[in-house]
Write an enzyme that holds these catalytic residues in place. Structure first.
Site, PDB file in Angstrom:
ATOM      1  N   GLY A 117      44.045  32.361  37.076  1.00 27.82           N
ATOM      2  CA  GLY A 117      43.886  33.240  38.222  1.00 27.82           C
ATOM      3  C   GLY A 117      42.851  32.735  39.203  1.00 27.82           C
ATOM      4  O   GLY A 117      43.078  32.722  40.427  1.00 27.82           O
ATOM      5  N   ASP A 118      41.705  32.306  38.698  1.00 30.11           N
ATOM      6  CA  ASP A 118      40.657  31.773  39.568  1.00 30.11           C
ATOM      7  C   ASP A 118      41.148  30.545  40.329  1.00 30.11           C
ATOM      8  O   ASP A 118      40.932  30.416  41.543  1.00 30.11           O
ATOM      9  CB  ASP A 118      39.430  31.385  38.741  1.00 30.11           C
ATOM     10  CG  ASP A 118      38.640  32.584  38.252  1.00 30.11           C
ATOM     11  OD1 ASP A 118      38.499  33.548  39.017  1.00 30.11           O
ATOM     12  OD2 ASP A 118      38.164  32.546  37.108  1.00 30.11           O
TER      13      ASP A 118
END
Length: 401
Positions: free
Chosen positions: A171-172
């Site tokens: 996600g990051d």
């Protein structure tokens, strides 16, 4: 012939924030030649300097990668004097990257409205868990939460087990990648449409959602909620991992009719392609479990190398499930220079992934590993902002830098 310039040379990026979502965006821009000035808290720096279980010479192995090509300056953003210096630095920048919780920079007098008064061309990339607006904007949101909310956790893993993480901070990294795309898009717009900058607002969950294929219309228009399917792609066969005699797995994707015909012949069972259970794409999908069992029986009698060689000769897509060791020793990785080794002043030689994508005329590159904390204070504050050595010493004594 002179060495080609990198495509983002001359672009200045100020990177604020920590961990992955903002810093990976800075890494991507730095890979292609942008001058990335990373702002860190005095004395401790970005937590990525100490994160990671495995170390070499007592140093973390995350930092040389995530901070490569960057310059490090220290600055206390929580105090007025530090905020003033930050504004001076940002006034010289094309891009500001930050991943604080929404509202933090505004409390420090570093919101876009204020910064753009003196630097109207500034592009501000804002990465946060849920974006700068909406009812969740003020909630803390790490990458794992964004993966869950964006939908990828729900479709990852096996249907009879809890949804696992993907093994990396997906996600990051996705949010950072979309942040870099947004920055470059905004810079192009600035160049072509009047010279003004703008805000690039990206929530981590949105970056995950962007990859979720047809999950939204599938539910909205047919009532189907896509779920976890383990190692298979439902109703697409054969496309799975298959065990080998050397306790390994090989991925084989032979689902197209012509490809499946070649696979059947290569395994010594050309009759499979004529069997009504497997003769068409639809039939193979309906009978995928039985077909996977038959292919597994064949692969179990052979090593992974034998299976891969047979599939390659037959023109059937297949591949080994690579570990880091495989990546380091693979001839295709070597030919494509996918892994490069840099000399770190404290760790020594550090192999790491190379720049992606490859550009034919102005390729990116990695010049150095992550810098020491505050390594570039004198260069940035002295040469760029014109602060004297005496003033810089006083700022150090007051804990501002």
């Amino acid at each position: 012939m002179s060495e080609a310039r990198k495509p983002l040379e001359g672009l200045r990026v100020v990177e604020m924030g920590s961990l992955l979502a903002g810093p990976f965006c800075g890494q991507l821009l730095g890979d292609f030649g942008a001058e990335v000035i990373k702002v860190e808290p005095p004395g401790k720096g970005d937590p990525m300097r100490v994160w990671g279980r495995h170390r070499k010479e007592g140093r973390t192995l995350w930092w040389p990668v995530i901070a490569r090509n960057k310059k490090s300056v220290t600055l206390n953003l929580r105090e007025e004097e530090g905020q003033r210096l930050a504004r001076e630095l940002i006034d010289t920048a094309d891009v500001l990257v930050e991943n604080f919780r929404p509202g933090t920079l505004e409390r420090w007098g570093l919101g876009y409205e204020e910064l753009s008064r003196t630097n109207p061309g500034l592009v501000m990339v804002r990465v946060s868990g849920f974006g700068q607006t909406g009812p969740y904007r003020d909630q803390a949101g790490f990458g794992a939460i964004g993966e869950a909310m964006g939908g990828i956790r729900h479709v990852t893993g096996f249907p009879d087990r809890p949804p696992p993480r993907t093994g990396i901070s997906l996600g990051d990294s996705l949010a950072a990648t979309f942040g870099a795309l947004g920055a470059l898009t905004a810079l192009l717009s600035r160049e072509r449409h009047g010279g003004r900058g703008q805000v690039v607002d990206i929530g981590i969950y949105e970056a995950v959602l962007a990859l979720m294929e047809a999950t939204i219309p599938e539910y909205a228009l047919t009532g189907h909620t896509r779920g976890r399917t383990g190692t298979v792609l439902p109703f697409v066969a054969p496309s799975n991992i298959y065990p080998t005699s050397d306790n390994d797995y090989v991925l084989i994707a032979g689902n197209a009719d012509t490809v499946f015909g070649r696979l059947a012949k290569a395994t010594g069972h050309p009759e499979w392609a004529e069997d009504e259970r497997f003769a068409t794409h639809h039939a193979r999908g309906e009978n995928m479990e039985e077909l996977d069992g038959m292919i597994s029986a064949w692969t179990k009698e052979r090593t992974s190398e034998e299976v891969l060689r047979t599939m390659a000769q037959a023109g059937v897509p297949s591949g080994k499930i690579f570990t880091a060791e495989d990546m380091m020793n693979d001839p295709h990785y070597r030919a494509r220079e996918n892994v490069v080794t840099l000399e770190d002043p404290e760790i020594g030689p550090v192999p790491m992934q190379n720049v992606v994508p490859k550009l034919s005329e102005t390729p990116g590159g990695i010049e150095r590993t992550g810098p020491a904390l505050g390594e570039h204070n004198a260069e940035v504050y002295g040469d760029l902002l014109g602060i004297s050595e005496e003033e810089l010493d006083a700022l150090r004594e007051r804990g501002t830098v």
